[in-house]
Enzyme design. Structure first.
Site, PDB file in Angstrom:
ATOM      1  N   GLU A 191       7.872  32.400  19.735  1.00 42.56           N
ATOM      2  CA  GLU A 191       7.243  31.160  19.310  1.00 42.56           C
ATOM      3  C   GLU A 191       7.453  30.095  20.376  1.00 42.56           C
ATOM      4  O   GLU A 191       7.298  28.903  20.117  1.00 42.56           O
ATOM      5  CB  GLU A 191       7.758  30.701  17.952  1.00 42.56           C
ATOM      6  CG  GLU A 191       9.258  30.555  17.849  1.00 42.56           C
ATOM      7  CD  GLU A 191       9.709  30.169  16.452  1.00 42.56           C
ATOM      8  OE1 GLU A 191       9.503  29.004  16.066  1.00 42.56           O
ATOM      9  OE2 GLU A 191      10.259  31.049  15.749  1.00 42.56           O
ATOM     10  N   CYS A 211      10.115  33.215  13.327  1.00 42.49           N
ATOM     11  CA  CYS A 211      11.183  34.158  13.682  1.00 42.49           C
ATOM     12  C   CYS A 211      10.934  35.573  13.189  1.00 42.49           C
ATOM     13  O   CYS A 211      11.755  36.464  13.445  1.00 42.49           O
ATOM     14  CB  CYS A 211      12.512  33.657  13.140  1.00 42.49           C
ATOM     15  SG  CYS A 211      12.973  32.021  13.753  1.00 42.49           S
ATOM     16  N   LYS A 267      25.544  32.835   3.649  1.00 45.87           N
ATOM     17  CA  LYS A 267      25.130  32.368   2.324  1.00 45.87           C
ATOM     18  C   LYS A 267      24.281  33.422   1.615  1.00 45.87           C
ATOM     19  O   LYS A 267      24.429  33.653   0.411  1.00 45.87           O
ATOM     20  CB  LYS A 267      24.360  31.060   2.443  1.00 45.87           C
ATOM     21  CG  LYS A 267      25.211  29.852   2.810  1.00 45.87           C
ATOM     22  CD  LYS A 267      24.358  28.591   2.897  1.00 45.87           C
ATOM     23  CE  LYS A 267      25.204  27.366   3.222  1.00 45.87           C
ATOM     24  NZ  LYS A 267      24.373  26.144   3.327  1.00 45.87           N
ATOM     25  N   HIS A 304      18.801  37.785   9.890  1.00 40.99           N
ATOM     26  CA  HIS A 304      18.288  36.787  10.827  1.00 40.99           C
ATOM     27  C   HIS A 304      19.280  35.631  10.830  1.00 40.99           C
ATOM     28  O   HIS A 304      19.564  35.035   9.789  1.00 40.99           O
ATOM     29  CB  HIS A 304      16.906  36.319  10.379  1.00 40.99           C
ATOM     30  CG  HIS A 304      16.434  35.073  11.064  1.00 40.99           C
ATOM     31  ND1 HIS A 304      16.319  34.962  12.427  1.00 40.99           N
ATOM     32  CD2 HIS A 304      16.049  33.861  10.552  1.00 40.99           C
ATOM     33  CE1 HIS A 304      15.885  33.764  12.739  1.00 40.99           C
ATOM     34  NE2 HIS A 304      15.709  33.073  11.613  1.00 40.99           N
TER      35      HIS A 304
END
Length: 389
Positions: free
Chosen positions: A79, A111, A242, A233
């Site tokens: 990107e 991504c 998390k 990722h």
């Protein structure tokens, strides 16, 4: 027929800034960066490196005379593209002296695009098992100086060769995907730095992960007990933590300990590089493979890919016999050890040294860049790339 990752390598800038020093400069508690987002160092990308040179430097490490002749497709996932029309893959083919008889193109979806490239490559190899595909995931993450996203910047490139009978990871055929049009992160054509709603993006990341993982479990009948490790990722490593913590209550205590320990191995490289955008998942995978002392052939790895905007996918792969022998941990450790720390004022100066956007001619000073492939400047609206050795 087994299809998957036969080789994988990584490259980043020779500069980095220490996150504790950056925190002090921003009048923040260092633990906000070290623990709060889980980062220790951040790659600083000089103007002599862009998404093309980073990709070339990563890919050169895994190219051999034999696989050069077998590669007939080059996919450039990014990107941080350098042209609205011409793909970075075409520049890459030329820089790496790959045969002209290749197809070369660029893919983009935040991504997620490296995973899109991986799935395209897997389908292509199924039809052409005598060929190989080179994928590069190359990006420079930019949010700006002094704003909330600054500590989640970084940059670098991961390169992978996809083939039949892979030496590292054989991809399983099943996967689950999810797409929803949301505005958690984007970069308009007129902007050199991304727009992001950080809190919203973090919530979406975890929500998307739970939805595709639940769908995968329902589709496959598997549970967390079936996975030796999960790779995420990791634009910053606390985000993946998390997501992992959100599903750990589903597992036994032994499974929780195994998955948590392997996550720590999977984030070691990301913690000292920062955000790779498209390459972040695959840098995490590489970190896991090169740092693990417990994974073995036959183990199943789960991989979660997320690209803001948003597209996500959960898929899995099986580690192959002697997979460690196909990796380059010493080479990567040598690269990390050779990096130079810069202070915050120097980092800010480098960050602001952007290429002209009006077509002006510029010659860049290459004397401080030790990378084999560099950007030498711009002339007649054309980027001037150079191989230094």
């Amino acid at each position: 027929m087994k299809i998957g990752i036969d080789q994988i390598s990584f490259h980043t800038s020779h500069y980095f800034v220490d996150m504790a020093e950056l925190a002090h400069a921003r009048n923040e508690d260092p633990n906000k960066y070290l623990i709060g987002i889980g980062q220790k160092k951040m790659a600083v990308i000089p103007p002599t490196q862009d998404s093309v040179t980073l990709a070339a430097n990563a890919a050169a490490k895994i190219l051999t005379p034999e696989n050069r002749q077998q590669i007939d497709t080059v996919i450039f996932a990014s990107e941080s593209g350098i042209d609205q029309s011409k793909s970075g893959a075409v520049y890459l083919q030329s820089l790496l002296d790959l045969p002209r008889q290749v197809r070369a193109f660029e893919v983009k979806q935040a991504c997620y695009s490296a995973t899109a490239a991986l799935q395209l490559a897997r389908g292509y190899i199924a039809l052409h098992p005598d060929k190989k595909v080179l994928i590069t995931a190359s990006d420079i993450a930019r949010y700006g100086i002094g704003n909330a996203g600054e500590p989640t910047q970084g940059g670098g490139a991961v390169a992978m060769i996809i083939s039949k009978d892979p030496r590292i990871l054989a991809l399983e055929e099943d996967s689950t995907v999810l797409t929803e049009n949301i505005m958690d992160f984007w970069r308009p054509n007129y902007a050199t730095e991304a727009k992001v709603d950080g809190h919203y993006s973090g919530h979406m990341y975890v929500d998307f992960f739970n939805e595709v993982f639940d769908a995968y479990r329902e589709q496959s009948g598997m549970t967390l007990a079936n996975f030796a490790a999960l790779a995420f990722h990791l634009p910053y490593t606390k985000m993946g933590l998390k997501a992992l913590r959100s599903i750990l209550p589903q597992a036994t205590e032994a499974d929780q300990q195994r998955l948590s320990a392997n996550f720590e191995d999977s984030r070691q490289y990301n913690q000292i590089v920062g955000n790779l955008y498209t390459g972040s998942l695959y840098l995490s995978l590489l970190s896991l493979l090169e740092n693990t002392t417990t994974l073995k052939a036959g183990d199943r790895l789960g991989l979660f890919s997320y690209g803001s905007g948003a597209v996500s996918e959960f898929f899995s792969g099986i580690l192959q016999a002697n997979f460690k022998q196909a990796l380059f941990p010493e080479q990567h450790q040598k690269m990390f050890a050779a990096r130079k720390q810069v202070d915050v004022p120097t980092y800010e100066k480098i960050f602001q040294q952007q290429l002209p956007i009006d077509g002006s001619t510029v010659e860049l000073d290459l004397s401080h860049d030790p990378a084999p492939y560099v950007l030498a400047g711009i002339k007649a609206h054309q980027r001037q790339y150079r191989k230094q050795y």
